[in-house]
Design a protein around this motif. Structure first.
Motif, PDB file in Angstrom:
ATOM      1  N   HIS A 142       0.624  -1.351  -0.007  1.00  0.00           N
ATOM      2  CA  HIS A 142      -0.173  -0.100  -0.022  1.00  0.00           C
ATOM      3  C   HIS A 142       0.977   1.282  -0.236  1.00  0.00           C
ATOM      4  N   GLY A 143       2.148   0.914  -0.493  1.00  0.00           N
ATOM      5  CA  GLY A 143       2.962   2.296  -0.772  1.00  0.00           C
ATOM      6  C   GLY A 143       4.088   2.571   0.336  1.00  0.00           C
ATOM      7  N   GLY A 144       3.904   1.967   1.363  1.00  0.00           N
ATOM      8  CA  GLY A 144       5.129   2.292   2.396  1.00  0.00           C
ATOM      9  C   GLY A 144       4.235   3.751   3.110  1.00  0.00           C
ATOM     10  N   GLN A 145       5.580   4.619   3.473  1.00  0.00           N
ATOM     11  CA  GLN A 145       4.888   5.817   3.772  1.00  0.00           C
ATOM     12  C   GLN A 145       5.441   6.829   2.937  1.00  0.00           C
ATOM     13  N   ASP A 146       4.665   8.088   2.703  1.00  0.00           N
ATOM     14  CA  ASP A 146       4.908   9.094   1.886  1.00  0.00           C
ATOM     15  C   ASP A 146       6.087  10.128   2.138  1.00  0.00           C
ATOM     16  N   GLU A 147       7.300   9.905   1.776  1.00  0.00           N
ATOM     17  CA  GLU A 147       8.422  10.867   2.003  1.00  0.00           C
ATOM     18  C   GLU A 147       8.313  12.324   1.683  1.00  0.00           C
ATOM     19  N   ARG A 148       7.287  12.748   1.179  1.00  0.00           N
ATOM     20  CA  ARG A 148       7.267  14.050   0.993  1.00  0.00           C
ATOM     21  C   ARG A 148       6.600  14.814   2.377  1.00  0.00           C
ATOM     22  N   PHE A 149       6.292  13.769   3.160  1.00  0.00           N
ATOM     23  CA  PHE A 149       5.995  14.508   4.590  1.00  0.00           C
ATOM     24  C   PHE A 149       7.537  14.750   5.318  1.00  0.00           C
ATOM     25  N   ARG A 150       7.667  15.883   5.619  1.00  0.00           N
ATOM     26  CA  ARG A 150       9.132  16.112   6.120  1.00  0.00           C
ATOM     27  C   ARG A 150       8.984  16.924   7.371  1.00  0.00           C
ATOM     28  N   GLY A 151       9.839  16.700   8.269  1.00  0.00           N
ATOM     29  CA  GLY A 151       9.890  17.069   9.717  1.00  0.00           C
ATOM     30  C   GLY A 151       8.791  16.437  10.500  1.00  0.00           C
ATOM     31  N   TRP A 152       7.972  16.704  11.048  1.00  0.00           N
ATOM     32  CA  TRP A 152       7.003  16.196  12.164  1.00  0.00           C
ATOM     33  C   TRP A 152       5.565  16.427  11.582  1.00  0.00           C
ATOM     34  N   GLY A 153       4.671  15.484  11.641  1.00  0.00           N
ATOM     35  CA  GLY A 153       3.341  15.548  11.296  1.00  0.00           C
ATOM     36  C   GLY A 153       2.740  14.900  10.226  1.00  0.00           C
ATOM     37  N   PHE A 154       1.765  14.145  10.634  1.00  0.00           N
ATOM     38  CA  PHE A 154       0.628  13.745   9.507  1.00  0.00           C
ATOM     39  C   PHE A 154       1.108  12.426   8.731  1.00  0.00           C
ATOM     40  N   GLU A 155       2.335  12.214   8.789  1.00  0.00           N
ATOM     41  CA  GLU A 155       2.806  11.059   7.784  1.00  0.00           C
ATOM     42  C   GLU A 155       2.026   9.751   8.405  1.00  0.00           C
ATOM     43  N   ASP A 156       1.863   9.436   9.583  1.00  0.00           N
ATOM     44  CA  ASP A 156       1.071   8.292  10.068  1.00  0.00           C
ATOM     45  C   ASP A 156      -0.188   8.248   9.911  1.00  0.00           C
ATOM     46  N   ALA A 157      -0.915   9.155   9.820  1.00  0.00           N
ATOM     47  CA  ALA A 157      -2.377   9.443   9.545  1.00  0.00           C
ATOM     48  C   ALA A 157      -2.542   9.321   8.210  1.00  0.00           C
ATOM     49  N   ALA A 158      -1.581   9.670   7.320  1.00  0.00           N
ATOM     50  CA  ALA A 158      -1.798   9.590   5.849  1.00  0.00           C
ATOM     51  C   ALA A 158      -1.601   8.022   5.579  1.00  0.00           C
ATOM     52  N   TRP A 159      -0.782   7.716   6.242  1.00  0.00           N
ATOM     53  CA  TRP A 159      -0.330   6.094   6.091  1.00  0.00           C
ATOM     54  C   TRP A 159      -1.696   5.258   6.338  1.00  0.00           C
ATOM     55  N   ASN A 160      -2.142   5.475   7.617  1.00  0.00           N
ATOM     56  CA  ASN A 160      -3.415   4.963   8.125  1.00  0.00           C
ATOM     57  C   ASN A 160      -4.488   5.036   7.155  1.00  0.00           C
ATOM     58  N   LEU A 161      -4.846   6.201   6.490  1.00  0.00           N
ATOM     59  CA  LEU A 161      -5.684   6.293   5.359  1.00  0.00           C
ATOM     60  C   LEU A 161      -5.482   5.319   4.206  1.00  0.00           C
ATOM     61  N   ALA A 162      -4.183   5.226   3.700  1.00  0.00           N
ATOM     62  CA  ALA A 162      -3.637   4.502   2.678  1.00  0.00           C
ATOM     63  C   ALA A 162      -3.872   3.130   3.007  1.00  0.00           C
ATOM     64  N   HIS A 163      -3.486   2.730   3.988  1.00  0.00           N
ATOM     65  CA  HIS A 163      -3.773   1.089   4.551  1.00  0.00           C
ATOM     66  C   HIS A 163      -5.218   1.016   4.308  1.00  0.00           C
ATOM     67  N   GLU A 164      -6.134   1.577   5.147  1.00  0.00           N
ATOM     68  CA  GLU A 164      -7.669   1.338   4.838  1.00  0.00           C
ATOM     69  C   GLU A 164      -8.157   1.414   3.665  1.00  0.00           C
ATOM     70  N   THR A 165      -7.590   2.337   2.689  1.00  0.00           N
ATOM     71  CA  THR A 165      -8.243   2.538   1.307  1.00  0.00           C
ATOM     72  C   THR A 165      -7.994   1.594   0.581  1.00  0.00           C
ATOM     73  N   LEU A 166      -6.400   1.329   0.622  1.00  0.00           N
ATOM     74  CA  LEU A 166      -6.049   0.103  -0.677  1.00  0.00           C
ATOM     75  C   LEU A 166      -6.163  -1.298  -0.249  1.00  0.00           C
ATOM     76  N   LEU A 167      -6.117  -1.744   1.020  1.00  0.00           N
ATOM     77  CA  LEU A 167      -6.080  -2.860   1.707  1.00  0.00           C
ATOM     78  C   LEU A 167      -7.462  -3.443   2.330  1.00  0.00           C
ATOM     79  N   GLY A 168      -8.293  -2.423   2.250  1.00  0.00           N
ATOM     80  CA  GLY A 168      -9.889  -2.620   2.561  1.00  0.00           C
ATOM     81  C   GLY A 168     -10.114  -2.753   4.090  1.00  0.00           C
ATOM     82  N   GLU A 169      -9.123  -2.360   4.836  1.00  0.00           N
ATOM     83  CA  GLU A 169      -9.385  -2.549   6.388  1.00  0.00           C
ATOM     84  C   GLU A 169      -8.252  -1.465   7.066  1.00  0.00           C
ATOM     85  N   LEU A 170      -8.565  -1.096   8.336  1.00  0.00           N
ATOM     86  CA  LEU A 170      -7.442  -0.457   9.092  1.00  0.00           C
ATOM     87  C   LEU A 170      -6.379  -1.283   9.392  1.00  0.00           C
ATOM     88  N   PRO A 171      -5.211  -0.879   9.762  1.00  0.00           N
ATOM     89  CA  PRO A 171      -4.263  -1.996  10.386  1.00  0.00           C
ATOM     90  C   PRO A 171      -4.934  -2.668  11.628  1.00  0.00           C
TER      91      PRO A 171
END
Length: 228
Positions: A142-171
């Protein structure tokens, strides 16, 4: 079963005690498990890239990987349950249902020998980071995590959405707690933070469909996944 613990880590004085406590916990509870501290050459610490770089360094794509923040301690039973299931589930596992931020007083208690469950804490609602249990195959699915998130903030929440949307469920979560130790807080403002917030909005919009999310994730993947 081969097992690797990846810890994104760039030393700062206020963080060393927490990092040492995390490593000590793994040594006490998992013995001679392979622990790797991971950093990159980015001027501004890039947590998403550290996680991706660490996963990409694991040779066996189906071996279990724990991606553990340098300030967060899990509970053993929940972690072992997550490890057992992550090997074959095709999903990322979070070895907790409740995230405790210990703060300065709780961290001092923990480091003085108080059991983690008895330390002063605040519950962080909606937490989806701290400790991930996965395989490289699952991480890249589901893409790993987006490296365009720099410094601190939001990379985990974005990844969580990608997991849910592409794999059909939350982690998948396992009943238990993780304990985040105190350190000097990182800056949650400025150009990097604003750019991260804007990118997070794109993830919220893309969560409307797997096709939209796949397009967004694909745009971020000029990087590390085997075969990418």
């Amino acid at each position: 079963m081969p097992l690797t613990v990846l810890i994104p880590w760039r030393p700062k004085p206020s963080r060393v005690a927490a990092f040492d406590a995390v490593v000590a916990w793994y040594r006490e509870n998992l013995g001679d498990v392979n622990i790797r501290a991971v950093d990159t050459d980015d001027e501004v610490f890039n947590l998403a890239r550290c996680r991706n770089v660490g996963v990409a360094s694991v040779v066996d794509p189906d071996s279990v990987v724990i991606i553990n923040d340098a300030d967060t301690i899990p509970e053993k039973d929940a972690l072992l349950d997550a490890i057992a299931q992550a090997a074959t589930s095709g999903r990322v596992h979070l070895p907790y249902t409740q995230y405790h931020w210990l703060g300065a007083s709780g961290t001092a208690q923990l480091l003085a020998g108080t059991p983690a469950q008895q330390c002063d804490h605040e519950v962080v609602l909606g937490a989806c980071s701290g400790v991930y249990v996965t395989t490289p195959t699952t991480w890249w699915s589901h893409g790993g995590q987006d490296e365009r998130f720099r410094g601190w903030g939001f990379e985990d929440a974005a990844w969580n959405l990608a997991h849910e949307t592409l794999l059909g469920e939350l982690p998948r979560r396992h009943y238990g707690h993780v304990f985040a130790l105190h350190h000097v807080a990182e800056l949650r403002e400025g150009p990097n933070y604003d750019a991260n917030a804007a990118l997070m909005e794109l993830y919220r919009e893309a969560a409307s469909s797997p096709e939209s999310m796949l397009q967004l994730v694909t745009a971020s993947r000029a990087r590390l996944a085997p075969g990418a």
